[in-house]
Every structure is written in C-alpha cells, then in structure tokens.
Design an enzyme around this catalytic site. Structure first.
Site, short mmCIF file in Angstrom:
data_model
loop_
_atom_site.label_atom_id
_atom_site.label_comp_id
_atom_site.label_asym_id
_atom_site.label_seq_id
_atom_site.Cartn_x
_atom_site.Cartn_y
_atom_site.Cartn_z
N GLY A 83 69.76 54.70 1.75
CA GLY A 83 69.90 55.93 2.53
C GLY A 83 70.16 55.62 4.00
N ARG A 103 70.38 47.73 11.65
CA ARG A 103 70.88 48.06 12.99
C ARG A 103 71.50 46.84 13.68
NH1 ARG A 103 67.24 51.60 11.21
NH2 ARG A 103 67.01 53.66 12.17
N ARG A 158 58.78 60.81 -4.14
CA ARG A 158 57.63 59.90 -4.10
C ARG A 158 56.30 60.62 -4.28
NH1 ARG A 158 59.78 55.59 0.53
NH2 ARG A 158 61.09 54.43 -0.92
N LYS A 197 63.57 45.85 7.53
CA LYS A 197 64.79 46.42 6.93
C LYS A 197 65.53 47.28 7.95
CE LYS A 197 64.33 49.28 3.25
NZ LYS A 197 64.94 50.61 3.50
N SER A 198 64.82 48.15 8.63
CA SER A 198 65.47 49.05 9.60
C SER A 198 66.17 48.25 10.69
CB SER A 198 64.44 49.98 10.24
OG SER A 198 63.90 50.84 9.27
N LYS A 237 63.18 60.93 -0.82
CA LYS A 237 63.42 59.50 -0.66
C LYS A 237 64.16 58.94 -1.90
CE LYS A 237 61.51 59.25 3.37
NZ LYS A 237 62.33 59.00 4.55
N ASP A 272 57.00 55.61 5.02
CA ASP A 272 57.29 54.72 3.88
C ASP A 272 56.03 54.10 3.28
OD1 ASP A 272 59.95 55.28 4.18
OD2 ASP A 272 60.40 53.46 5.32
N ARG A 328 70.74 62.45 -2.61
CA ARG A 328 69.94 62.68 -1.38
C ARG A 328 70.70 63.59 -0.42
NH1 ARG A 328 67.13 57.11 0.34
NH2 ARG A 328 66.02 58.57 1.69
N ARG A 351 59.55 50.96 -3.34
CA ARG A 351 58.19 51.12 -2.77
C ARG A 351 57.18 51.57 -3.84
NH1 ARG A 351 59.00 49.15 1.86
NH2 ARG A 351 60.78 49.81 3.10
C1 S3P Z 1 64.64 54.64 8.11
C2 S3P Z 1 64.17 55.90 8.35
C3 S3P Z 1 63.26 56.63 7.44
C4 S3P Z 1 62.63 55.70 6.41
C5 S3P Z 1 63.65 54.76 5.82
C6 S3P Z 1 64.26 53.88 6.90
C7 S3P Z 1 65.55 54.00 9.09
O1 S3P Z 1 64.00 57.62 6.75
O2 S3P Z 1 62.00 56.44 5.40
O3 S3P Z 1 63.04 53.92 4.86
O4 S3P Z 1 65.73 52.78 9.04
O5 S3P Z 1 66.08 54.72 9.94
P1 S3P Z 1 64.23 59.10 7.38
O6 S3P Z 1 65.07 58.99 8.57
O7 S3P Z 1 64.91 59.87 6.27
O8 S3P Z 1 62.85 59.63 7.65
#
Ligand code: S3P
Length: 430
Positions: free
Chosen positions: A95, A27, A347, A22-23, A343, A316, A123, A389
């Site tokens: 987020g 990007r 959680r 996902k991250s 989150k 996560d 958030r 999650r």
């Molecule tokens: C993420 C960073 C994390 C993670 C989120 C994905 C990202 O959050 O918990 O699921 O892709 O940069 P935080 O930056 O708030 O720790």
C-alpha cells in the site's frame, strides 16, 4: 504460501537485530531516484514490498544497484528525469508503494498504470486520487477512482492546501511528493500526526519543508541533492520480539539499532503503561531518525486503553499489542482504530478471529477491540489472512501458548521481514 509451526516456550534470551525500517526504505528509493547525484542506502530492507519499489523506479529508467546485502546505490534521475514505463507498474502487496509512487507519477508528463495484488486492489485509493486530481493530474481507477489499477497522466501541477480526513502518512506523502512538481507551497493538514519519515527525508535531501503542529508544507521544484542514508531497524519488526520477551516466562531480549522516531514509538509508551520492563539505551541518530538498543524482560502486564492521537503512532503494532494484552491481568480497550479494517486485511476481524482460536476472549468493535486479559493461550491452527503482521503476531502468541501452533500462509511474512523465522529459531535455541 508456506506454513509455520511454533511451539510454546520459556526463557527466550538473546541479543538480535531486525532488518531496516520498511517506511524509510521505500522513501530512500523514491527520493534517491528524484535526486541529483548518487545516493547510497545502508541497512535497506530487502523485503518483497521494498524490492517492488526498486522495480518501479528501474522501470522508469533509474539506475539502482545492489552492492551487497542491504547496500543500495541509486544514480538519481533528477526531478525531471524519469521515463515513461513500458509496462504496468506492479507493487505487489505494498500500500505504501502504490500510494507514494502515485504521488510521483502525478507530476510526470507521461502515461502510467499502477496496480498491485488482490489485497492492494481492494484498498481505498480515493484518499490519494482526489487530492492528486485537485492538483491537476488526470487519474482514473476502478470503482469511480477508488480502486487500483490506477491510470495516471500527470504533468505540471498546482499547489493545494489539503485537509486529509484521515491521519495517514501514505496520503500525506503522496501529496507532498506531488507537491515537488508544483510551483509554490503544497500543504497537508491531518487530524493527528502520522509518521513523518517523508518530511524528514525531504529536508535531508535539501527540500524546504515546514511543519506546524499537524500541518506540513513543501516548496515545489527543489533541487534534491543525493546523500547517504542509514536505515535504522524497523520498530514494527522489533515490536514482535519485545512483546515475546514480555509474555514468554523468563525471557530477556535486546534488539539493537531500532528506529525510535517519536511518530512511531507509541508501542513503547503503551507497553510501559501496561507495566512492561523495557529499557532504551545508546540513543543515536542521523537526519532526524534516532535509533537505540531496546531490551525487554518478562513482565506481569496489566490492561490499558488506546485511543485518539496515540493510534497513528502505533497503527501497525495493534495486532501484536492485542497478543500482549491477552496475557495481561485485565481488559485492554482499543478504539479510534477503524483504519485497521483497511490494511493488508481487515486487521480487527483477523485479530479477533485468530486469537479466539487460541482461547482468548476478545470482542470486535467497529473501530477497535476489547481484549479480556487473564486467559491462558492454547496452541491451535490459525491463518495469516494473507497479512504479514497477522502472521508474525500469531507466531508470538504461539510462543506464549501451551502446545503447538500451525500458522497457515505464513509466507506473507516475506513482505516485510524475510529473516523472521531465522530469528525465531535463534531465540528458541534451535
Ligand atoms: C505507512 C503508513 C501507514 C502504515 C503503513 C506504512 C508509510 O499507513 O500503516 O504500514 O510508510 O507511510 P497509512 O498511511 O494508511 O496509515
């Protein structure tokens, strides 16, 4: 949102793959949009969260095509080619999308409004709003700038040397992305290293990025060159099946092509310290993002302690670790994880409330939890708390429980893993 029914099982066996990270998928869309030329993304995660990032950049005039399942082509607009969106950008539940895209918007000479669903609107945003304002962007939001919707009027920015009070890849990435629109070097220092996908991808696109222990800097106004990106499977999704294999008797599951970037593999280290039988094979990789095939076999687990710099490496995965810890022979103590309360839902509270329903003895602390292992799990009716999650972790708890469990509002799983129920059925032989 739909419910999911899961019954206790034994003998989960299979070789599976999980959808793209996902991250990295978020990007890829962001940098592909800011690059010059055509970026091809393979293995893109087509979940609700990442599709919202595509929608946002389309609203800013970027041509993004879906060629086939998981295959995306982005015709980059270049660093100064984005257009003012005609309407409010809505990131849904993500987020990551709201914080990273706000970093990009801070560098744009136009007006934008960005928001999300009820969870996102609750958030904290000050963590990105303050540094983006320090760089010269005009950013406003509800609650004195701490809550979305955010309105952003950006433009030419100044560099900053930002000391983030939290280890957060979203904060680090928002500031580094804004730094692309400033003259000179922008630096972010964090208390511990968070996931480094933004730095790695910026480098792969040709930006000048330097990392020194917990400080990362980027030189502004680079020419980002389009490239091919292969997104490995998401280790956070794989973690569910690895945990299932460990705690469901007579199981053995191999997950192919899982991302094993060391800033994300705290889960593997912790499970191994609990006595898990896990093997990592066929390590390969591209653009600093290694991948491997991971096999987990049913194991007798013992409790462990998780704290400090380990926490951002598995932030996560704490809900699924709590599920595995419930089946361990003794206690697991998790501390230094107060970020979990911020989150998609709180959680810590959600895990404690829902695992208690399965008969697990679990205590909430301000920044973590204590899970008393050794109790059997009994099927129950439980709730996702609107969090993907939590829903997936409860499904794995249900596989290890006696009898049937109903997970209410499990449809939230779509935000990160649309094929979850399909893979669950495959492993259960149904
Ligand atoms: C993420 C960073 C994390 C993670 C989120 C994905 C990202 O959050 O918990 O699921 O892709 O940069 P935080 O930056 O708030 O720790």
């Amino acid at each position: 949102m739909s419910d999911l029914k899961v019954s206790g099982r034994s003998g989960l066996k299979g070789v599976i793959s999980v959808p793209g990270d996902k991250s990295i998928s978020h990007r890829a869309i962001i940098l592909g949009s800011l690059a010059s030329g055509t970026t091809r993304v393979h293995g893109f995660l087509e979940s609700a969260d990442c599709l919202n990032t595509i929608k946002a950049f389309r609203m800013m005039g970027v041509d993004i095509k879906r060629l086939a399942a998981g295959e995306i082509e982005i015709t980059g607009a270049g660093l100064s080619g984005l257009k003012e969106p005609a309407d409010i950008i809505d990131v849904g539940n993500s987020g990551t999308a709201i914080r990273l895209i706000s970093g990009v918007l801070a560098g744009q000479p136009f007006y934008s409004v960005i928001t999300g669903d009820e969870s996102v609107r609750n958030r904290p945003m000050k963590r990105i709003v303050e540094p983006l304002k320090d760089m010269g962007a005009l950013v406003h939001g509800r609650a004195g700038g701490d809550r979305a919707p955010l309105t952003i009027l950006g433009g030419e920015l100044w560099t900053i040397d930002h000391k983030s009070p939290v280890a957060s890849a979203q904060v680090k990435s928002a500031v580094l992305l804004a730094g692309l629109f400033a003259d000179g070097r922008t630096t972010v220092t964090e208390p511990a290293i968070s996931r480094n996908h933004t730095e790695l991808m910026l480098k792969a696109f040709g930006a000048d990025v330097k990392t020194e222990v917990t400080a990362v800097s980027v030189a502004g106004r680079p020419r980002l060159e389009a490239r091919e990106i292969s997104v490995p499977g998401d280790v956070s999704s794989a973690a569910c099946w690895l945990a299932a294999a460990l705690i469901v008797p007579n199981s053995e599951i191999t997950v192919k092509n899982v991302g094993i970037n060391p800033t994300r593999t705290g889960i593997l280290d912790v499970l191994e310290s609990m006595g898990a039988d896990i093997s990592v094979e066929n390590i390969r990789g591209d653009a600093g993002e290694p991948a491997a095939d991971i096999t987990a076999r049913a194991s007798g687990l013992k409790g462990t302690e998780i704290s400090g710099d380990m926490v951002p490496r598995l932030i996560d995965e704490i809900p699924i670790i709590a599920v595995a810890a419930a089946k361990a022979s003794d206690d697991t103590v998790i501390s230094g994880a107060g970020e979990l309360r911020l989150k998609e839902t709180d959680r810590i509270a959600a895990v404690a409330a829902e695992l208690t329903k399965f008969g697990v003895s679990i205590e909430e602390t301000t920044d973590g939890m204590i899970i008393h292992g050794g109790s059997g799990l009994t099927g129950t009716e439980c709730s996702s708390h609107g969090d993907h999650r939590i829903a997936m972790s409860l499904s794995i708890a249900a596989l290890a429980a006696q009898g049937e469990t109903v997970i209410r509002d499990a449809g939230w799983i779509e935000t990160s893993y649309p094929q979850f129920a399909q893979t669950l059925n495959f492993l259960c032989g149904s």
